[in-house]
Write a protein that holds these residues in place. Structure first.
Motif, mmCIF file in Angstrom:
data_model
loop_
_atom_site.group_PDB
_atom_site.id
_atom_site.type_symbol
_atom_site.label_atom_id
_atom_site.label_comp_id
_atom_site.label_asym_id
_atom_site.label_seq_id
_atom_site.Cartn_x
_atom_site.Cartn_y
_atom_site.Cartn_z
ATOM 1 N N PHE A 123 10.725 -0.447 7.530
ATOM 2 C CA PHE A 123 9.532 -1.146 7.049
ATOM 3 C C PHE A 123 9.862 -1.994 5.821
ATOM 4 N N LEU A 124 10.616 -1.419 4.898
ATOM 5 C CA LEU A 124 10.995 -2.141 3.680
ATOM 6 C C LEU A 124 11.917 -3.308 4.010
ATOM 7 N N LYS A 125 12.842 -3.083 4.924
ATOM 8 C CA LYS A 125 13.767 -4.147 5.313
ATOM 9 C C LYS A 125 13.004 -5.315 5.945
ATOM 10 N N LEU A 126 12.044 -5.024 6.808
ATOM 11 C CA LEU A 126 11.268 -6.091 7.433
ATOM 12 C C LEU A 126 10.431 -6.836 6.393
ATOM 13 N N ALA A 127 9.823 -6.100 5.454
ATOM 14 C CA ALA A 127 9.020 -6.747 4.411
ATOM 15 C C ALA A 127 9.874 -7.706 3.593
ATOM 16 N N HIS A 128 11.084 -7.287 3.262
ATOM 17 C CA HIS A 128 11.977 -8.174 2.503
ATOM 18 C C HIS A 128 12.394 -9.367 3.359
ATOM 19 N N HIS A 181 0.843 -1.203 0.000
ATOM 20 C CA HIS A 181 0.000 0.000 0.000
ATOM 21 C C HIS A 181 0.876 1.249 0.000
ATOM 22 N N LEU A 182 1.925 1.248 0.823
ATOM 23 C CA LEU A 182 2.821 2.402 0.852
ATOM 24 C C LEU A 182 3.482 2.610 -0.507
ATOM 25 N N MET A 183 3.970 1.540 -1.095
ATOM 26 C CA MET A 183 4.676 1.654 -2.366
ATOM 27 C C MET A 183 3.738 2.112 -3.488
ATOM 28 N N LEU A 220 16.962 -0.085 -1.499
ATOM 29 C CA LEU A 220 18.232 0.365 -2.078
ATOM 30 C C LEU A 220 18.048 1.649 -2.881
ATOM 31 N N ARG A 221 16.911 1.794 -3.549
ATOM 32 C CA ARG A 221 16.658 3.029 -4.297
ATOM 33 C C ARG A 221 16.641 4.233 -3.353
ATOM 34 N N LEU A 222 15.970 4.076 -2.230
ATOM 35 C CA LEU A 222 15.919 5.185 -1.272
ATOM 36 C C LEU A 222 17.298 5.510 -0.715
ATOM 37 N N ILE A 223 18.116 4.485 -0.536
ATOM 38 C CA ILE A 223 19.465 4.702 -0.007
ATOM 39 C C ILE A 223 20.360 5.361 -1.059
ATOM 40 N N LYS A 224 20.332 4.832 -2.278
ATOM 41 C CA LYS A 224 21.276 5.294 -3.305
ATOM 42 C C LYS A 224 20.822 6.570 -4.006
ATOM 43 N N GLU A 225 19.531 6.663 -4.333
ATOM 44 C CA GLU A 225 19.058 7.804 -5.101
ATOM 45 C C GLU A 225 18.526 8.936 -4.228
ATOM 46 N N LYS A 249 12.167 -9.493 -3.700
ATOM 47 C CA LYS A 249 13.224 -8.532 -4.029
ATOM 48 C C LYS A 249 12.695 -7.119 -4.236
ATOM 49 N N LYS A 250 11.393 -6.971 -4.527
ATOM 50 C CA LYS A 250 10.904 -5.615 -4.805
ATOM 51 C C LYS A 250 11.068 -4.698 -3.592
ATOM 52 N N TYR A 251 10.984 -5.273 -2.399
ATOM 53 C CA TYR A 251 11.159 -4.459 -1.197
ATOM 54 C C TYR A 251 12.622 -4.068 -1.020
ATOM 55 N N GLU A 252 13.515 -5.009 -1.298
ATOM 56 C CA GLU A 252 14.946 -4.707 -1.231
ATOM 57 C C GLU A 252 15.316 -3.678 -2.283
ATOM 58 N N ASN A 253 14.730 -3.778 -3.464
ATOM 59 C CA ASN A 253 15.035 -2.817 -4.533
ATOM 60 C C ASN A 253 14.592 -1.409 -4.151
ATOM 61 N N GLU A 254 13.405 -1.298 -3.557
ATOM 62 C CA GLU A 254 12.931 0.015 -3.136
ATOM 63 C C GLU A 254 13.781 0.559 -1.982
#
Length: 751
Positions: free
Chosen positions: A560-565, A514-516, A578-583, A571-576
């Motif tokens: 929240f994303l880390k726990l979901a993954h 829902h958040l994503m 990492l996106r927040l961290i890198k971008e 992987k979609k949670y890990e990708n999001e």
């Protein structure tokens, strides 16, 4: 190598080894000297209130004493009253026409009660009340000594050594406030114009500042060393027979310069009554305070007495207080709190929350009520039952954890949305809820918008569920999300079997999906994000109004994303993540959590941060990011050590693997009162503390952290340094105590 050289070499080597061992044995950040605590009995104090009657005069208690049968006698503005040992009822002991104001009660070695009243002195024994011949009323002070009985008042000073009362002709002040034996056939007499030492052979008067703090003396007591403690205006003077030895003032722990009573306790502590409570000094000079309605009917202490069981009886202007003692262990305290939790603080369908007291301070008048943070605090309860199950394998804990998770899951299901969840629910037939539905005029909206640009005028907060069973509350906040995820992590990790893990994972995924879908915001049924649940980079990084929340909320969404993954493996949670961290530089934002601008630092956020560290430290696999999280945790914890917060301490221990701050955690668990009423606490009355603006710039706080027994009843999101607050119509749920206790048990730090 000869023998001398060999011995020299060996000795030097051993010394060098010892020095190296000592030098290397430096404590890591957060480590404590004691790695575990063996549960053992301790003294638990508790308060019992005894109002005398309905009128102010009856409750204005001036003097108090326990007789040999543990009956309690009091002198009040309305007369003399007695309470039998096991009764709560007070009986008037002097009837008309002699009934009237009374000032003193005393018990002698023969079990005779002596009563000082407006019109003279009375004795009471074996049901017989007699008026003494000689002493003229009013009698304001009585002393029963080994050599006889003394009675004093504005009209004179009388002594009876077994042959009847004889008036003494010594010239002393008639404003007698207290009188005690000097243990050598003499008296110490406290008056408004100083201290007198009276013997049959002479009289000495002390009033100058080389003898006393001030000449206004109210209370007297002798300690085990025959030192005289003299309480009055300014504090306490401690004297030997012929000189002043010490002074105790606010800087030494006296909460008010108005000292009103002094009494020596059976446990060798000295109790000093003031207009701001009672401070108790132990022989080692340590001291502890009792004040506020949690401990006293009124903070002004008029008189103090002890019965032969060690209970302290306190006379106040609003009735009588008993401060009792019982021996407990932490395990027994857990049993006590758990029983209260189940009886008063679990409401349908399985919500752990506070209770409302229809009559302030009366727990028999409790009723359930809704709270904005029911989800967060039931998340705490879920974590508590998870630790209890992990530590004991008690099937009841597993069942209760499942019920708590079921409620949290229902909060999402009841909204009939794709992932939004409610703050709380109540049965649909409830008539009284907090924040009922309302409308805002355009003028009100304009006013609120100017005050808070992020204001959201929610007119319909309460919605009826499709099945008609529940009313659910919307506009869910970010702290609810943090509390939920905290509980889910521990339920998943410590309790759930394989099938239950799938259910938990699917539930977490539904919320995070829902958040994503909504640009990392929690969107209510009105199609807009709730007031506080915003984690979008567009807001946090690019909208200046969200700058105060940038660091905190960046940390939250990463967790929240880390726990979901972690629970789904998707992987979609890990990708999001990492996106927040890198971008979007969310890790850099998070790094500033420990450097929060003082204008935006609130203690509430500290606990939300604590909820997230177990997820980061236990779910992250990347060595570089794990190193960042460990360093972040250590830096954060250094700033929080002074709070002596057992929940924070044990979360740190769980997350880091260190054994930290155990002594302070156990001290809190031991000192926490059994009384869960949120009695008003106002430290501004006290002169032994200073008002400061730290650690939270916005709040008025005290300069010294107060023990659990002197704080408002705890909820961990409340600032423990707070100066004043409390609501006697609230009875707090004891999860605040049970959760850290079971964390300590699970980690074998409490055995």
């Amino acid at each position: 190598m000869n023998g001398h050289a060999e011995r020299f070499f060996k000795t030097g080597f051993l010394l060098l080894s010892f020095l190296l061992a000592v030098s290397c044995k430096k404590e890591l950040p957060g480590q404590t000297a004691n790695a575990n605590y063996q549960d053992k009995p301790f003294i638990q104090e508790f308060h019992e209130a005894f109002p005398v009657g309905n009128g102010a005069a009856e409750n204005e208690v001036r003097s108090i004493v326990a007789d040999q049968d543990l009956n309690i006698w009091i002198a009040t503005a309305a007369g003399i009253f007695q309470k039998k040992k096991n009764s709560r009822e007070w009986t008037s002991m002097i009837t008309s026409p002699h009934h009237g104001p009374a000032y003193a009660v005393e018990s002698d070695k023969n079990g005779t009660m002596w009563l000082g009243t407006w019109n003279g002195l009375y004795s009471y024994k074996a049901g017989a009340l007699k008026k003494a011949s000689g002493p003229l009323g009013p009698i304001s002070a009585i002393c029963a000594a080994s050599e006889g009985l003394y009675a004093l008042g504005p009209k004179g000073f009388w002594f009876d050594e077994g042959k009847g009362f004889q008036k003494q002709n010594d010239t002393i002040s008639k404003s007698v406030r207290d009188v005690i034996s000097d243990k050598n056939k003499g008296l110490w007499i406290a008056t408004d114009v100083g201290l007198y030492h009276w013997t049959k052979t002479g009289l000495r008067h002390y009033y100058k500042t080389d003898a006393l703090i001030s000449g206004y003396v109210k209370g007297l007591a002798l300690d085990a060393s025959a030192k005289l403690w003299i309480g009055g205006l300014g504090g306490v003077t401690i004297r030997s027979l012929d000189k002043k030895e010490k002074e105790l003032k606010p800087e030494n722990g006296i909460p008010s310069v108005y000292v009103t009573a002094v009494r020596y306790a059976p446990d060798s502590s000295m109790w000093v009554g003031t207009q701001a409570g009672i401070v108790r000094f132990k022989p080692d000079s340590s001291h502890s305070l009792r004040f506020s309605r949690r401990w006293l009917m009124d903070d002004q202490v008029n008189h103090i007495a002890f019965d032969k069981e060690g209970t302290a009886w306190i006379a106040t202007p609003k009735g009588v207080s008993a401060i009792r003692k019982r021996t407990m262990t932490l395990a027994q305290k857990n049993d006590f709190f758990y029983d209260v939790l189940m009886k008063r603080h679990i409401r349908a369908p399985w919500i752990a929350g506070q209770a409302h007291l229809r009559i302030p301070g009366d727990t028999t008048s409790w009723q359930p009520e809704d709270d904005d943070n029911d989800g967060e605090y039931t998340g705490n309860y879920l974590a508590m039952e998870s630790f209890r199950y992990a530590a004991t394998k008690d099937p009841e804990a597993k069942v209760n954890a499942s019920k708590a998770f079921g409620f949290l899951k229902l909060l999402q299901e009841v909204t009939d949305t794709d992932g939004f969840f409610a703050r709380t629910i109540v049965p649909s037939d409830w008539k009284n809820v907090h924040d009922g539905n309302r409308t805002f005029t355009e003028r009100e909206k304009a006013d609120e918008l100017v005050k808070e640009l992020r204001f959201k005028p929610v007119e319909v907060r309460w919605h009826k569920s499709k099945d008609g069973k529940w009313l659910w509350k919307g506009d869910t906040s970010s702290d609810e999300m943090c509390g939920h995820m905290f509980g889910y992590y521990f339920y998943y990790t410590l309790v759930a079997d394989a099938n239950e893990k799938k259910v938990i994972a699917a539930h977490i995924a539904r919320i995070v999906d829902h958040l994503m879908k909504n640009n990392l915001n929690l969107v209510d049924v009105d199609g807009t994000h709730t007031r506080w649940s915003v984690w979008s980079p567009d807001k946090l990084n690019r909208d200046p109004e969200w700058l105060p929340d940038r660091n905190q909320n960046s940390m939250e969404i990463l967790a929240f994303l880390k726990l979901a993954h972690h629970v789904t493996g998707n992987k979609k949670y890990e990708n999001e993540y990492l996106r927040l961290i890198k971008e979007e530089k969310y890790l850099e934002n998070m790094a500033e959590v420990t450097n929060q601008n003082p204008a935006w630092f609130i203690y509430f956020d500290v606990v939300l941060q604590a909820y997230l560290y177990p997820i980061f430290l236990k779910c992250e696999q990347d060595p570089e990011r794990l190193k960042f999280y460990k360093e972040h945790l250590n830096k954060w914890f250094e700033k929080r050590k002074a709070d002596h917060n057992p929940l924070i301490n044990f979360i740190y221990c769980y997350s880091s693997g260190e054994k930290a701050e155990l002594d302070n955690s156990v001290d809190f668990l031991v000192d926490t009162p059994l009384d869960l009423i949120d009695w008003p606490i106002d430290h501004s009355k006290r002169e032994d503390l200073k008002i400061v603006r730290t650690p939270v710039l916005e709040d008025q706080q005290v300069n010294a952290l107060q023990p659990a027994s002197l704080r408002m009843t705890v909820r961990w999101d409340k600032n423990p340094w707070t100066l004043a607050g409390g609501n006697p119509q609230v009875d707090r749920e004891p999860v605040f105590w049970l959760l850290p206790y079971w964390m300590g048990r699970y980690m074998n730090m409490i055995k």
